[in-house]
Design an enzyme around this catalytic site. Structure first.
Site, short mmCIF file in Angstrom:
data_model
loop_
_atom_site.label_atom_id
_atom_site.label_comp_id
_atom_site.label_asym_id
_atom_site.label_seq_id
_atom_site.Cartn_x
_atom_site.Cartn_y
_atom_site.Cartn_z
N ASN A 124 -15.51 78.87 23.06
CA ASN A 124 -16.72 78.48 22.35
C ASN A 124 -16.37 77.47 21.26
O ASN A 124 -15.47 77.74 20.45
CB ASN A 124 -17.38 79.73 21.74
CG ASN A 124 -18.75 79.45 21.17
OD1 ASN A 124 -19.41 78.49 21.53
ND2 ASN A 124 -19.19 80.30 20.26
N SER B 231 -13.98 87.91 28.40
CA SER B 231 -12.87 87.69 27.48
C SER B 231 -11.78 88.73 27.65
O SER B 231 -10.76 88.66 26.95
CB SER B 231 -13.37 87.71 26.02
OG SER B 231 -13.97 88.94 25.73
N HIS C 52 -12.57 82.15 31.34
CA HIS C 52 -12.77 82.40 29.91
C HIS C 52 -12.97 81.04 29.25
O HIS C 52 -12.02 80.42 28.78
CB HIS C 52 -11.57 83.15 29.33
CG HIS C 52 -11.81 83.64 27.93
ND1 HIS C 52 -10.81 84.21 27.17
CD2 HIS C 52 -12.93 83.67 27.16
CE1 HIS C 52 -11.30 84.55 26.00
NE2 HIS C 52 -12.59 84.22 25.97
N ASP D 154 -32.09 84.92 32.68
CA ASP D 154 -32.03 85.99 31.68
C ASP D 154 -33.25 86.87 31.89
O ASP D 154 -34.29 86.41 32.39
CB ASP D 154 -32.00 85.41 30.26
CG ASP D 154 -31.46 86.41 29.24
OD1 ASP D 154 -30.29 86.25 28.83
OD2 ASP D 154 -32.19 87.34 28.86
N VAL E 31 -22.93 87.57 30.62
CA VAL E 31 -23.68 88.59 29.90
C VAL E 31 -22.73 89.33 28.96
O VAL E 31 -21.56 88.95 28.81
CB VAL E 31 -24.39 89.57 30.87
CG1 VAL E 31 -25.35 88.80 31.78
CG2 VAL E 31 -23.38 90.36 31.71
N VAL E 32 -23.22 90.39 28.32
CA VAL E 32 -22.44 91.08 27.30
C VAL E 32 -21.14 91.64 27.88
O VAL E 32 -21.04 91.91 29.07
CB VAL E 32 -23.25 92.22 26.66
CG1 VAL E 32 -24.41 91.67 25.86
CG2 VAL E 32 -23.73 93.20 27.72
N GLU E 33 -20.16 91.83 27.00
CA GLU E 33 -18.82 92.25 27.40
C GLU E 33 -18.77 93.77 27.61
O GLU E 33 -18.02 94.49 26.96
CB GLU E 33 -17.80 91.79 26.35
CG GLU E 33 -16.36 91.89 26.77
CD GLU E 33 -15.93 90.87 27.82
OE1 GLU E 33 -14.75 90.89 28.19
OE2 GLU E 33 -16.77 90.04 28.25
N MET F 167 -22.50 82.22 24.86
CA MET F 167 -21.64 81.62 25.87
C MET F 167 -22.44 81.04 27.03
O MET F 167 -22.12 79.97 27.55
CB MET F 167 -20.63 82.64 26.38
CG MET F 167 -19.53 82.95 25.38
SD MET F 167 -18.73 81.49 24.66
CE MET F 167 -18.14 80.61 26.12
N LYS G 262 -21.85 94.06 33.37
CA LYS G 262 -21.39 92.94 34.18
C LYS G 262 -21.36 93.31 35.66
O LYS G 262 -21.78 92.52 36.52
CB LYS G 262 -19.99 92.51 33.73
CG LYS G 262 -19.97 91.73 32.42
CD LYS G 262 -18.56 91.30 32.06
CE LYS G 262 -18.53 90.44 30.81
NZ LYS G 262 -19.13 89.11 30.99
#
Length: 287
Positions: free
Chosen positions: A144, A120, A141, A37, A91-93, A18, A98
């Site tokens: 993709n 999401s 959101h 990152d 970043v990751v869910e 994303m 976060k």
């Protein structure tokens, strides 16, 4: 666009699927991007992938024809975000991850800079609890691939202030994106509708009711789904899908959100979808 907007970069945090897609969207709209990152190798891969995404977007006539793509700068230092117009976290869910990233960013950016969590399904107000200025946080959101889909789900938290909303809507206008604003909740609208369907599609494959190809063919041909749920799941990333489903299940207790064994097995085997080269389909080469 005013000259200062063109010169002030948009920061994107996270060089995953994303993050790369959002960065390509911003760059293709003529705005500069600082991509952050912790993994230098991920940033190097992102530079190559984003160039391919911009080429794809041009082929699909998805970029404004009158704008030169913005300049991309990659970094591993959060201090490089200090002058950003807005910061988009991708970043990751995981809520804790976060929240930690957003807190670090909030410490270096101006108090008026919108902090935008691309989540999401994690409620914005939960993430805002960790921040010194909860009013700065708002959710998006992006779908993709972000550089092709022009509609963005926007989530206003109960503590999000008008200046933050205005900052985000102004940015989305500059990106030629349309916004639909929804109330803060678990999973918002798109994930609460889409992710259980993807979970059920994977479950049908795991129960040998149908192959992935047949599930997708039926959904495309009979029900008008654009790509099919399992190709969609591969595009999202099966690990990302599992994380999102797990977060929804944890918060709601509803069984339809509990990741099915077929998805969990794919993730355990490293078959994460398009980005790893294999998921429900074989793509040959990882992104």
């Amino acid at each position: 666009m005013a000259a200062d907007r063109q010169e002030c970069p948009v920061a994107v945090v996270g060089a995953g699927v994303m993050g790369m897609g959002i960065a390509a969207t911003v760059l293709g709209s003529g705005l500069p991007v600082v991509l952050l990152d912790i993994d230098r190798a991920a940033l190097d891969r992102a530079e190559r992938t984003i160039e391919l995404q911009l080429r794809h977007a041009r082929m699909m006539d998805a970029l404004p024809p009158d704008r030169t793509p913005g300049r991309l700068v990659t970094t591993t230092s959060v201090r490089a975000l200090a002058g950003a117009r807005a910061v988009i976290e991708a970043v990751v869910e995981h809520q804790a991850t976060k929240a930690e990233v957003l807190t670090e960013v909030a410490a270096v950016v101006d108090p008026s800079t919108p902090l935008i969590s691309n989540t999401s399904g994690i409620p914005i107000d939960e993430l805002a609890d960790a921040l010194p200025r909860p009013r700065q946080l708002i959710g998006t959101h992006f779908m993709n691939p972000a550089y092709l889909i022009d509609l963005v789900e926007v989530i206003r938290g109960p503590r999000t202030d008008e200046a933050t909303v205005t900052g985000l809507t102004s940015l989305l206008t500059d990106l030629n994106r349309r916004a639909v604003v929804v109330r803060d909740s678990h999973g918002f609208v798109t994930s609460r509708l889409l992710h259980p369907m993807l979970n059920d599609a994977a479950r049908l494959v795991g129960e040998a009711v149908a192959t992935a190809e047949d599930v997708d063919a039926l959904m495309v041909g009979c029900l008008g789904h654009r790509t099919g749920p399992l190709r969609t799941a591969d595009l999202i990333g099966l690990d990302n899908l599992v994380d999102s489903l797990a977060a929804l299940y944890e918060r709601t207790g509803e069984q339809r959100y509990r990741p099915c064994e077929q998805l969990l097995a794919k993730v355990r085997d490293g078959d994460l979808g398009r980005k790893s080269g294999r998921g429900f389909y074989d793509y040959g080469e990882a992104l």
